[in-house]
Scaffold this motif. Structure first.
Motif, PDB file in Angstrom:
ATOM      1  N   HIS A  89       0.847  -1.188   0.000  1.00 28.99           N
ATOM      2  CA  HIS A  89       0.000   0.000   0.000  1.00 28.99           C
ATOM      3  C   HIS A  89       0.888   1.245   0.000  1.00 28.99           C
ATOM      4  CE1 HIS A  89      -3.769  -2.179   0.590  1.00 28.99           C
ATOM      5  NE2 HIS A  89      -3.110  -2.952   1.442  1.00 28.99           N
ATOM      6  N   VAL A  90       0.903   1.963  -1.128  1.00 30.15           N
ATOM      7  CA  VAL A  90       1.750   3.137  -1.295  1.00 30.15           C
ATOM      8  C   VAL A  90       0.932   4.252  -1.927  1.00 30.15           C
ATOM      9  CG1 VAL A  90       3.805   4.088  -2.416  1.00 30.15           C
ATOM     10  CG2 VAL A  90       3.837   1.744  -1.542  1.00 30.15           C
ATOM     11  N   LYS A  91       0.994   5.428  -1.348  1.00 34.04           N
ATOM     12  CA  LYS A  91       0.308   6.596  -1.895  1.00 34.04           C
ATOM     13  C   LYS A  91       0.985   7.043  -3.187  1.00 34.04           C
ATOM     14  CE  LYS A  91       1.310  10.564  -0.087  1.00 34.04           C
ATOM     15  NZ  LYS A  91       1.885  11.286  -1.252  1.00 34.04           N
ATOM     16  N   THR A  92       0.185   7.344  -4.193  1.00 29.98           N
ATOM     17  CA  THR A  92       0.720   7.858  -5.445  1.00 29.98           C
ATOM     18  C   THR A  92      -0.338   8.726  -6.120  1.00 29.98           C
ATOM     19  OG1 THR A  92       1.911   7.213  -7.460  1.00 29.98           O
ATOM     20  CG2 THR A  92      -0.053   5.956  -6.916  1.00 29.98           C
ATOM     21  N   SER A  93       0.066   9.474  -7.133  1.00 34.08           N
ATOM     22  CA  SER A  93      -0.854  10.381  -7.820  1.00 34.08           C
ATOM     23  C   SER A  93      -1.089   9.917  -9.250  1.00 34.08           C
ATOM     24  CB  SER A  93      -0.290  11.807  -7.849  1.00 34.08           C
ATOM     25  OG  SER A  93      -0.203  12.336  -6.545  1.00 34.08           O
ATOM     26  N   ILE A  94      -2.338  10.069  -9.693  1.00 38.60           N
ATOM     27  CA  ILE A  94      -2.689   9.795 -11.082  1.00 38.60           C
ATOM     28  C   ILE A  94      -3.418  11.009 -11.641  1.00 38.60           C
ATOM     29  CG2 ILE A  94      -2.861   7.305 -10.700  1.00 38.60           C
ATOM     30  CD1 ILE A  94      -5.936   7.651 -10.767  1.00 38.60           C
ATOM     31  N   ALA A  95      -3.430  11.137 -12.969  1.00 41.07           N
ATOM     32  CA  ALA A  95      -4.258  12.130 -13.656  1.00 41.07           C
ATOM     33  C   ALA A  95      -5.205  11.361 -14.560  1.00 41.07           C
ATOM     34  CB  ALA A  95      -3.407  13.098 -14.463  1.00 41.07           C
ATOM     35  N   VAL A  96      -6.466  11.683 -14.501  1.00 41.11           N
ATOM     36  CA  VAL A  96      -7.475  10.895 -15.207  1.00 41.11           C
ATOM     37  C   VAL A  96      -7.611  11.361 -16.651  1.00 41.11           C
ATOM     38  CG1 VAL A  96      -9.880  10.161 -15.234  1.00 41.11           C
ATOM     39  CG2 VAL A  96      -8.711  10.528 -13.045  1.00 41.11           C
ATOM     40  N   GLU A  97      -7.589  10.391 -17.586  1.00 45.82           N
ATOM     41  CA  GLU A  97      -7.821  10.676 -18.999  1.00 45.82           C
ATOM     42  C   GLU A  97      -9.236  10.314 -19.414  1.00 45.82           C
ATOM     43  OE1 GLU A  97      -8.095  11.052 -23.055  1.00 45.82           O
ATOM     44  OE2 GLU A  97      -8.440   9.115 -22.082  1.00 45.82           O
ATOM     45  N   GLY A  98      -9.803   9.270 -18.799  1.00 42.37           N
ATOM     46  CA  GLY A  98     -11.148   8.862 -19.165  1.00 42.37           C
ATOM     47  C   GLY A  98     -11.774   8.003 -18.088  1.00 42.37           C
ATOM     48  N   ILE A  99     -13.089   8.027 -18.012  1.00 40.66           N
ATOM     49  CA  ILE A  99     -13.781   7.226 -17.017  1.00 40.66           C
ATOM     50  C   ILE A  99     -15.123   6.746 -17.573  1.00 40.66           C
ATOM     51  CG2 ILE A  99     -14.894   9.240 -15.938  1.00 40.66           C
ATOM     52  CD1 ILE A  99     -14.519   7.781 -13.221  1.00 40.66           C
ATOM     53  N   ASP A 100     -15.428   5.491 -17.283  1.00 40.90           N
ATOM     54  CA  ASP A 100     -16.713   4.888 -17.630  1.00 40.90           C
ATOM     55  C   ASP A 100     -17.286   4.354 -16.321  1.00 40.90           C
ATOM     56  OD1 ASP A 100     -18.824   3.243 -18.371  1.00 40.90           O
ATOM     57  OD2 ASP A 100     -17.844   2.555 -20.204  1.00 40.90           O
ATOM     58  N   ARG A 101     -18.211   5.106 -15.742  1.00 43.02           N
ATOM     59  CA  ARG A 101     -18.733   4.734 -14.428  1.00 43.02           C
ATOM     60  C   ARG A 101     -19.572   3.466 -14.492  1.00 43.02           C
ATOM     61  NH1 ARG A 101     -21.577  10.267 -13.194  1.00 43.02           N
ATOM     62  NH2 ARG A 101     -21.579  10.229 -15.491  1.00 43.02           N
ATOM     63  N   ALA A 102     -20.352   3.304 -15.535  1.00 39.09           N
ATOM     64  CA  ALA A 102     -21.221   2.133 -15.632  1.00 39.09           C
ATOM     65  C   ALA A 102     -20.414   0.838 -15.744  1.00 39.09           C
ATOM     66  CB  ALA A 102     -22.158   2.274 -16.824  1.00 39.09           C
ATOM     67  N   ALA A 103     -19.355   0.872 -16.551  1.00 42.34           N
ATOM     68  CA  ALA A 103     -18.523  -0.313 -16.752  1.00 42.34           C
ATOM     69  C   ALA A 103     -17.385  -0.410 -15.748  1.00 42.34           C
ATOM     70  CB  ALA A 103     -17.953  -0.316 -18.172  1.00 42.34           C
ATOM     71  N   GLU A 104     -17.261   0.594 -14.874  1.00 38.37           N
ATOM     72  CA  GLU A 104     -16.193   0.648 -13.867  1.00 38.37           C
ATOM     73  C   GLU A 104     -14.820   0.511 -14.528  1.00 38.37           C
ATOM     74  OE1 GLU A 104     -17.218  -2.293 -10.903  1.00 38.37           O
ATOM     75  OE2 GLU A 104     -18.379  -0.809  -9.780  1.00 38.37           O
ATOM     76  N   ARG A 105     -14.533   1.422 -15.436  1.00 37.90           N
ATOM     77  CA  ARG A 105     -13.240   1.479 -16.127  1.00 37.90           C
ATOM     78  C   ARG A 105     -12.647   2.863 -15.958  1.00 37.90           C
ATOM     79  NH1 ARG A 105     -14.703   0.990 -21.801  1.00 37.90           N
ATOM     80  NH2 ARG A 105     -12.477   1.011 -22.242  1.00 37.90           N
ATOM     81  N   LEU A 106     -11.346   2.900 -15.791  1.00 37.53           N
ATOM     82  CA  LEU A 106     -10.635   4.168 -15.623  1.00 37.53           C
ATOM     83  C   LEU A 106      -9.369   4.157 -16.460  1.00 37.53           C
ATOM     84  CD1 LEU A 106     -10.516   6.864 -13.842  1.00 37.53           C
ATOM     85  CD2 LEU A 106      -8.835   5.594 -12.477  1.00 37.53           C
ATOM     86  N   ARG A 107      -9.165   5.218 -17.252  1.00 35.87           N
ATOM     87  CA  ARG A 107      -7.907   5.415 -17.965  1.00 35.87           C
ATOM     88  C   ARG A 107      -7.174   6.548 -17.277  1.00 35.87           C
ATOM     89  NH1 ARG A 107      -9.972   4.674 -24.279  1.00 35.87           N
ATOM     90  NH2 ARG A 107     -10.226   2.396 -24.105  1.00 35.87           N
ATOM     91  N   TYR A 108      -5.888   6.321 -16.997  1.00 35.86           N
ATOM     92  CA  TYR A 108      -5.168   7.264 -16.145  1.00 35.86           C
ATOM     93  C   TYR A 108      -3.697   7.369 -16.543  1.00 35.86           C
ATOM     94  CZ  TYR A 108      -3.470   2.959 -13.937  1.00 35.86           C
ATOM     95  OH  TYR A 108      -2.887   1.736 -13.713  1.00 35.86           O
TER      96      TYR A 108
END
Length: 316
Positions: free
Chosen positions: A124-143
């Motif tokens: 468990h390590v804290k890190t940062s991401i920047a979001v490029e895309g998200i699909d809430r219904a399909a639970e997908r994240l591009r980052y």
């Protein structure tokens, strides 16, 4: 999927500083996502890295360097500021991307598949991401994370957003930022180089007043004994905060001055390269977990730092 730039991780090509040959293909989580976010937008992130000349040894570690937010705004018209995560993060993210913005989010790398060789499902390590895309219904994240663009889904999606398992009321919400692309002019060509040079001049005037490697040398000599007594995790944490942080910062600094001045930057980028090489060698020596004389290697890096800063003054 609601997407910021319409990018696909399978075809995305990262910025040159995140490809081989580099000593440090990854720098730190925040700087890496800023580089890729600007690159994906079509900007040159090297222009915003003049603040690396201010990297210093701060008592027990080297500066966790970041592109200065005011530089990003001045050069590219991009504003980055803290945002309040007062409701479900996926909803906030989707709304901002639909408006042409994005968010950076602190997450647990336990749920990031791109860290499969290090912390994914292992630590468990804290890190940062920047979001490029998200699909809430399909639970997908591009980052954006580290050296590229990636995708996660299902259990990783629910874990990263603290949906499953649900967040404990004793755990603070993650730090988030809003990234807006509509706040000012976006410089290009010679105007970008001129503005970047002005910013570098200001940062150079605020570089460490004393050679930071002199303080690092003294602290390393003290720390070495406890490092040899500790375990492997102690070494990794120390190496990341010291040798790796300094080496990656000065490698980006060399890339910045090369971009800005071309062949004229050789007297700056070459000694900076000596620092990068020295940091790599130092990391390897520390990894052997044996006593060694820390002085000569660190002193050489200190001499290279003085040479680089002196030569840079004559350029800016």
């Amino acid at each position: 999927m609601v997407s910021l730039f319409g990018l696909d991780p399978s075809t995305y090509r990262p910025h040159a500083v995140h490809t081989s040959p580099r000593t440090y293909v990854e720098t730190n989580c925040y700087t890496d996502i800023v580089i890729e976010l600007l690159h994906a937008r079509g900007d040159e992130p090297l222009a915003a890295l003049g603040s690396t000349v201010r990297v210093d040894f701060e008592g027990d570690q080297w500066s966790f360097f970041k592109p200065a937010p005011e530089d990003i705004e001045a050069l590219f018209g991009v504003d980055v500021h803290e945002m309040q995560p007062y409701r479900e993060l996926p909803d906030q993210i989707a709304e901002q991307i639909a408006a042409g913005n994005t968010m950076t989010v602190e997450v647990d790398s336990w749920y990031l598949p791109d860290t499969a060789s290090t912390t994914y499902r292992a630590e468990h390590v804290k890190t940062s991401i920047a979001v490029e895309g998200i699909d809430r219904a399909a639970e997908r994240l591009r980052y954006f994370h580290n050296a590229g663009l990636y995708e996660l889904d299902a259990a990783d999606y629910r874990g990263a957003f603290r949906i499953d398992p649900p967040i404990s009321p004793e755990v603070l919400p993650p730090y988030t930022e809003l990234v807006r692309f509509d706040v000012g002019p976006r410089l290009e060509g010679q105007a970008l180089r001129d503005a970047s040079r002005d910013l570098l001049r200001r940062h150079l005037a605020r570089r460490p007043r004393e050679n930071p490697f002199e303080r690092f040398e003294g602290r390393l000599a003290v720390d070495l004994a406890s490092l040899l007594e500790g375990d492997v995790s102690d070494y990794h944490a120390y190496a990341f905060a010291t040798a790796r942080m300094a080496g990656s910062a000065f490698e980006l600094c060399a890339s910045h001055v090369d971009w800005l001045f071309g062949a004229a930057a050789r007297d700056v980028s070459e000694p900076l390269g000596e620092i990068v090489d020295g940091c790599k060698v130092l990391s390897l020596k520390l990894a052997r977990r044996r006593h060694f004389d820390t002085g000569p290697a660190v002193r050489h890096m200190g001499q290279a730092w003085t040479q680089a800063m002196t030569s840079l003054e004559s350029l800016v």
